[in-house]
Scaffold this motif. Sequence first.
Motif, short mmCIF file in Angstrom:
data_model
loop_
_atom_site.label_atom_id
_atom_site.label_comp_id
_atom_site.label_asym_id
_atom_site.label_seq_id
_atom_site.Cartn_x
_atom_site.Cartn_y
_atom_site.Cartn_z
N ASP A 27 0.85 -1.19 0.00
CA ASP A 27 0.00 0.00 0.00
C ASP A 27 0.89 1.25 0.00
O ASP A 27 1.99 1.23 0.56
CB ASP A 27 -0.86 0.06 1.27
CG ASP A 27 -2.05 -0.86 1.23
OD1 ASP A 27 -2.16 -1.69 0.31
OD2 ASP A 27 -2.88 -0.75 2.17
N ASP A 54 -1.75 3.09 -3.96
CA ASP A 54 -1.43 1.72 -4.34
C ASP A 54 -2.10 0.79 -3.36
O ASP A 54 -2.02 0.99 -2.14
CB ASP A 54 0.08 1.48 -4.31
CG ASP A 54 0.82 2.23 -5.40
OD1 ASP A 54 0.21 2.58 -6.42
OD2 ASP A 54 2.04 2.46 -5.23
N LEU A 55 -2.77 -0.23 -3.87
CA LEU A 55 -3.52 -1.18 -3.06
C LEU A 55 -2.91 -2.57 -3.25
O LEU A 55 -2.88 -3.10 -4.36
CB LEU A 55 -4.99 -1.19 -3.48
CG LEU A 55 -5.91 -2.19 -2.77
CD1 LEU A 55 -6.02 -1.86 -1.28
CD2 LEU A 55 -7.28 -2.19 -3.43
N ASN A 57 -2.39 -6.42 -3.48
CA ASN A 57 -3.21 -7.55 -3.89
C ASN A 57 -3.12 -8.64 -2.83
O ASN A 57 -2.02 -9.06 -2.46
CB ASN A 57 -2.72 -8.08 -5.25
CG ASN A 57 -3.65 -9.14 -5.81
OD1 ASN A 57 -4.85 -8.96 -5.82
ND2 ASN A 57 -3.08 -10.23 -6.29
N CYS A 63 -9.03 -9.33 -0.77
CA CYS A 63 -8.68 -8.13 -1.54
C CYS A 63 -8.05 -8.55 -2.87
O CYS A 63 -6.83 -8.60 -3.03
CB CYS A 63 -7.73 -7.24 -0.73
SG CYS A 63 -7.45 -5.62 -1.49
N ASN A 65 -7.32 -7.86 -6.54
CA ASN A 65 -7.22 -6.72 -7.45
C ASN A 65 -7.66 -7.02 -8.87
O ASN A 65 -7.90 -6.08 -9.64
CB ASN A 65 -5.82 -6.12 -7.41
CG ASN A 65 -5.61 -5.29 -6.16
OD1 ASN A 65 -6.57 -4.93 -5.48
ND2 ASN A 65 -4.37 -5.00 -5.84
N ASN A 68 -11.03 -5.81 -8.10
CA ASN A 68 -10.99 -4.40 -7.70
C ASN A 68 -10.68 -3.49 -8.89
O ASN A 68 -11.25 -2.40 -9.00
CB ASN A 68 -9.96 -4.17 -6.60
CG ASN A 68 -10.33 -4.88 -5.32
OD1 ASN A 68 -11.50 -5.12 -5.04
ND2 ASN A 68 -9.32 -5.22 -4.53
N ALA A 69 -9.81 -3.92 -9.78
CA ALA A 69 -9.44 -3.09 -10.93
C ALA A 69 -10.66 -2.83 -11.81
O ALA A 69 -10.84 -1.72 -12.33
CB ALA A 69 -8.33 -3.76 -11.74
N TRP A 83 -2.62 -2.23 -13.35
CA TRP A 83 -2.67 -3.50 -12.61
C TRP A 83 -2.27 -4.63 -13.54
O TRP A 83 -2.73 -4.71 -14.67
CB TRP A 83 -4.07 -3.75 -12.04
CG TRP A 83 -4.30 -5.15 -11.57
CD1 TRP A 83 -5.25 -6.00 -12.02
CD2 TRP A 83 -3.57 -5.86 -10.57
NE1 TRP A 83 -5.15 -7.20 -11.37
CE2 TRP A 83 -4.12 -7.14 -10.46
CE3 TRP A 83 -2.47 -5.54 -9.76
CZ2 TRP A 83 -3.64 -8.10 -9.57
CZ3 TRP A 83 -1.99 -6.49 -8.87
CH2 TRP A 83 -2.58 -7.76 -8.79
N HIS A 108 0.63 -4.92 -6.48
CA HIS A 108 -0.31 -3.88 -6.07
C HIS A 108 -0.95 -3.26 -7.30
O HIS A 108 -0.39 -3.29 -8.38
CB HIS A 108 0.38 -2.80 -5.22
CG HIS A 108 1.32 -1.93 -6.00
ND1 HIS A 108 2.64 -2.26 -6.21
CD2 HIS A 108 1.13 -0.74 -6.63
CE1 HIS A 108 3.22 -1.31 -6.93
NE2 HIS A 108 2.32 -0.37 -7.20
N MET A 109 -2.13 -2.68 -7.08
CA MET A 109 -2.84 -1.95 -8.12
C MET A 109 -2.62 -0.46 -7.86
O MET A 109 -2.77 0.01 -6.73
CB MET A 109 -4.33 -2.28 -8.04
CG MET A 109 -5.20 -1.45 -8.97
SD MET A 109 -6.97 -1.89 -8.84
CE MET A 109 -7.37 -1.40 -7.17
#
Length: 119
Positions: A27, A54-55, A57, A63, A65, A68-69, A83, A108-109
């Motif tokens: 993150d 940044d999130l 994965n 969670c 991604n 999420n993306a 991503w 991460h995304m």
Amino acid sequence: MTTVAPAAQCLLDQATGRWPNRDRSADGTVGDAAHASRTSDHNPDARGVVHAADLTNDPARGCDNDKNAEAVKDDPRVKYVIWERRIWNPSISLSWRPYTGSNPHDHHMHVSVLSGALE
């Protein structure tokens, strides 16, 4: 003083609220020295606002991604998403395109948000 655009911080806060035990190791919001050397939404703008998050994965803890993306693309605050070696940037195309930057964004995304009223 550096602040994070509310829309960017909201992404991380909502993910943590939904998946409180998720991995947060990748993150981030404010860029490091490597980001500072180039144009990046992780760098503060002229007002001191960072427009990226940044999130990490972590599909094992919910969670994911990949999902999420696709979900964040519908948010009108989103400027672009990177991503898994792909970029979605509606100012260029409404389709995912290959992303060939030095970081493949596979842990991460990256989500950049618009500035102004939508930030």
